[in-house]
Design an enzyme around this catalytic site. Structure first.
Site, PDB file in Angstrom:
ATOM      1  N   LYS A  64      62.273  57.254  62.957  1.00 26.59           N
ATOM      2  CA  LYS A  64      61.774  57.630  64.281  1.00 26.59           C
ATOM      3  C   LYS A  64      62.388  56.701  65.336  1.00 26.59           C
ATOM      4  O   LYS A  64      62.911  57.151  66.363  1.00 26.59           O
ATOM      5  CB  LYS A  64      60.246  57.485  64.281  1.00 26.59           C
ATOM      6  CG  LYS A  64      59.529  58.308  65.309  1.00 26.59           C
ATOM      7  CD  LYS A  64      58.026  58.033  65.266  1.00 26.59           C
ATOM      8  CE  LYS A  64      57.310  58.728  64.136  1.00 26.59           C
ATOM      9  NZ  LYS A  64      55.839  58.745  64.332  1.00 26.59           N
ATOM     10  N   SER A 102      55.436  52.426  73.263  1.00 29.23           N
ATOM     11  CA  SER A 102      55.132  51.129  72.651  1.00 29.23           C
ATOM     12  C   SER A 102      56.292  50.167  72.896  1.00 29.23           C
ATOM     13  O   SER A 102      56.091  48.978  73.147  1.00 29.23           O
ATOM     14  CB  SER A 102      54.928  51.268  71.146  1.00 29.23           C
ATOM     15  OG  SER A 102      53.611  51.634  70.855  1.00 29.23           O
ATOM     16  N   LYS A 104      54.336  50.264  58.718  1.00 32.15           N
ATOM     17  CA  LYS A 104      53.047  50.941  58.887  1.00 32.15           C
ATOM     18  C   LYS A 104      51.981  50.129  58.178  1.00 32.15           C
ATOM     19  O   LYS A 104      52.256  49.512  57.159  1.00 32.15           O
ATOM     20  CB  LYS A 104      53.091  52.344  58.264  1.00 32.15           C
ATOM     21  CG  LYS A 104      52.039  53.273  58.783  1.00 32.15           C
ATOM     22  CD  LYS A 104      52.439  53.785  60.150  1.00 32.15           C
ATOM     23  CE  LYS A 104      51.659  54.974  60.601  1.00 32.15           C
ATOM     24  NZ  LYS A 104      52.404  55.716  61.621  1.00 32.15           N
ATOM     25  N   THR A 160      52.257  60.035  72.907  1.00 35.93           N
ATOM     26  CA  THR A 160      52.665  60.857  71.759  1.00 35.93           C
ATOM     27  C   THR A 160      52.575  62.337  72.125  1.00 35.93           C
ATOM     28  O   THR A 160      53.520  63.109  71.887  1.00 35.93           O
ATOM     29  CB  THR A 160      51.800  60.543  70.514  1.00 35.93           C
ATOM     30  OG1 THR A 160      51.829  59.127  70.297  1.00 35.93           O
ATOM     31  CG2 THR A 160      52.316  61.253  69.283  1.00 35.93           C
ATOM     32  N   LYS A 185      58.257  48.021  63.333  1.00 37.37           N
ATOM     33  CA  LYS A 185      57.301  48.559  64.297  1.00 37.37           C
ATOM     34  C   LYS A 185      56.586  49.738  63.689  1.00 37.37           C
ATOM     35  O   LYS A 185      57.223  50.589  63.056  1.00 37.37           O
ATOM     36  CB  LYS A 185      58.087  49.023  65.546  1.00 37.37           C
ATOM     37  CG  LYS A 185      57.215  49.580  66.646  1.00 37.37           C
ATOM     38  CD  LYS A 185      56.785  48.492  67.601  1.00 37.37           C
ATOM     39  CE  LYS A 185      55.685  48.943  68.527  1.00 37.37           C
ATOM     40  NZ  LYS A 185      54.332  48.941  67.896  1.00 37.37           N
ATOM     41  N   ASN A 219      43.982  62.157  69.508  1.00 33.54           N
ATOM     42  CA  ASN A 219      44.706  61.599  70.651  1.00 33.54           C
ATOM     43  C   ASN A 219      45.968  62.404  70.976  1.00 33.54           C
ATOM     44  O   ASN A 219      46.161  62.834  72.120  1.00 33.54           O
ATOM     45  CB  ASN A 219      45.041  60.126  70.374  1.00 33.54           C
ATOM     46  CG  ASN A 219      45.749  59.500  71.553  1.00 33.54           C
ATOM     47  OD1 ASN A 219      46.962  59.499  71.614  1.00 33.54           O
ATOM     48  ND2 ASN A 219      44.993  59.024  72.522  1.00 33.54           N
TER      49      ASN A 219
HETATM   50  N1  GLU Z   1      51.348  55.389  65.166  1.00 32.47           N
HETATM   51  C1  GLU Z   1      52.341  55.924  66.040  1.00 32.47           C
HETATM   52  C2  GLU Z   1      53.414  56.635  65.245  1.00 32.47           C
HETATM   53  O1  GLU Z   1      53.201  57.057  64.141  1.00 32.47           O
HETATM   54  C3  GLU Z   1      52.875  54.887  67.030  1.00 32.47           C
HETATM   55  C4  GLU Z   1      53.545  53.696  66.419  1.00 32.47           C
HETATM   56  C5  GLU Z   1      53.871  52.601  67.429  1.00 32.47           C
HETATM   57  O2  GLU Z   1      53.636  52.793  68.593  1.00 32.47           O
HETATM   58  O3  GLU Z   1      54.373  51.575  66.975  1.00 32.47           O
HETATM   59  O4  GLU Z   1      54.477  56.886  65.744  1.00 32.47           O
END
Ligand code: GLU
Length: 421
Positions: A95, A350, A107, A191, A71, A222
């Site tokens: 995370k 998410s 990513k 976030t 993810k 954001n």
């Molecule tokens: N891009 C966000 C992060 O760095 C969200 C990633 C997601 O929701 O999968 O945590």
């Protein structure tokens, strides 16, 4: 550059190594975690509005899937490079593990400047990217989401394109979608909201009053703009914010909603009436109680850290603090809530979005926010207790919790005995 390395991939490797050693885990854990399991590079031909064809380069890095499907977001940025994407995917693994989500980390990125593309070009690029990686993503495999300079509209084009290949509406492919296409209430703000929840919790544990506390937000995108608004709603005083074009600083305090309106109108927070433009370095070193870095990696460096006055730093961005700066801040007694915790609100909602897509049953914004708050508080207090008991920085405590979880999953799966294939 005074520091040995500012390569986020090497920084992440050293963070993992530290945690593996502190936990006394077998070396195989580090050997597996020190790089992504899979890294893809794709070329995306796009027909531009003038009829010419331009080929863009994209990446998708899948770091580790021991705990669940991978993810992580998708970044559109002109300067993005492979090692950065690798590191960002690694941070996603940890995370998710810190929050106890059933995901591994990934990513993606495309080297491009979305500000220079027309809406139609951006759409063709988004569809082209998902087409190139369609074999390696999917609701049970790898689930993308927004990140820097990507948004719900881009997620909508991608889920539409992907659904064509699968012949059904595969809404669970991607999160951060518009609500009408299975997006979750509260995802856009998640976030920033998650960051403010842990910052407020840190203030409570440190006996600091959030009311009247002076806050500086670096990066008013954001995450930063939502964090600024929500902390202002808690009674804190947001004295400065900035973006890639300039800053708005006012010791009397700013109204984050009005600043956002100004940015939407003019393209930048700079020039907000009654505010002063200051440099990024000066902004990070302002006299304040709380600093929220919400931009890119490597912002708080060894050169900046000695001048930082904040007592609490809530990392809404990924990788904003270098290891040398981290050490300096720890010695100064500054409490740094690490990115893998403070920026985890987005991926947490998410996860809620993905669960709702799989169930086809949707929650209210209030339900989402209550669940988010509970999960962020629980994870924060778990890490904070460990930080106090073991006298280690919060980042190290967070990595120890995360690496332990991933290592445990790899162990019971037999990966540490070489049985991954
Ligand atoms: N891009 C966000 C992060 O760095 C969200 C990633 C997601 O929701 O999968 O945590």
């Amino acid at each position: 550059m005074s520091e040995k390395t500012l390569n986020p991939f090497e920084i992440c490797q050293s963070q993992i190594k530290d945690a593996v050693e502190a936990l006394g885990l077998e070396p195989a854990v580090y050997e597996i975690l020190k790089q992504p399991l899979r890294f893809f590079q794709v070329s995306i031909p796009v027909v531009m509005d003038d009829g010419s064809v331009r080929v863009f380069t994209g990446f998708r890095s899948q770091h580790n899937d021991a705990i669940g499907p991978t993810k992580g977001g998708l970044r559109f940025h002109p300067d993005v490079y492979p090692d950065e994407v690798r590191a960002l995917s690694m941070w996603m693994t940890f995370k998710c593990a810190v929050l106890g989500l059933p995901f591994g980390g990934a990513k993606g990125a495309v080297i491009c400047n979305p500000k220079e593309l027309s809406e139609r070009e951006l759409e063709r690029l988004s569809r082209g990217y998902i087409q190139e990686i369609s074999q390696i993503v999917g609701p049970e495999k790898d689930i993308p989401a927004p990140d820097v300079y990507t948004n719900p509209q881009i997620m909508a084009w991608m889920v539409d394109e992907f659904s064509k290949y699968r012949d059904y509406n595969a809404f669970g492919l991607i999160t951060g979608k518009p609500i009408i296409l299975g997006g979750s209430a509260g995802r856009n703000e998640a976030t920033g909201r998650g960051c403010v929840v842990v910052v407020a919790e840190a203030a409570r544990r440190l006996g600091m009053d959030i009311k009247g506390a002076r806050v500086v937000v670096q990066g008013f995108g954001n995450a930063g703009s939502v964090a600024g608004k929500l902390i202002h709603d808690l009674g804190a005083k947001v004295i400065a914010v900035n973006d890639s074009r300039g800053a708005a600083y006012s010791p009397q305090g700013l109204d984050p909603v009005a600043v956002l309106e100004h940015k939407q109108k003019t393209g930048s927070v700079k020039g907000f009436p009654g505010s002063e433009d200051i440099s990024n370095e000066d902004l990070l070193q302002l006299d304040c109680e709380i600093l929220i870095p919400a931009a890119l990696e490597n912002q708080l460096t060894a050169a900046i850290a000695p001048g930082v006055k904040a007592k609490i730093i809530g990392e809404a961005a990924n990788g904003p603090t270098t290891p040398e700066a981290d050490q300096i801040l720890f010695e100064k007694g500054c409490v740094v809530i690490p990115d893998i915790l403070a920026s985890a609100g987005g991926v947490t909602v998410s996860y809620f979005e993905w669960v709702q897509n799989l169930m086809n049953y949707y929650w209210t914004e209030e339900e989402v926010n209550v669940k988010l708050e509970q999960m962020m508080k629980r994870s924060f207090n778990n890490i904070f207790d460990m930080h106090q008991a073991k006298k280690v920085p919060l980042r190290k405590a967070a990595y120890m919790v995360a690496v332990q979880r991933v290592a445990e999953a790899m162990k019971v799966r037999g990966w540490l005995n070489g049985c991954r294939q």
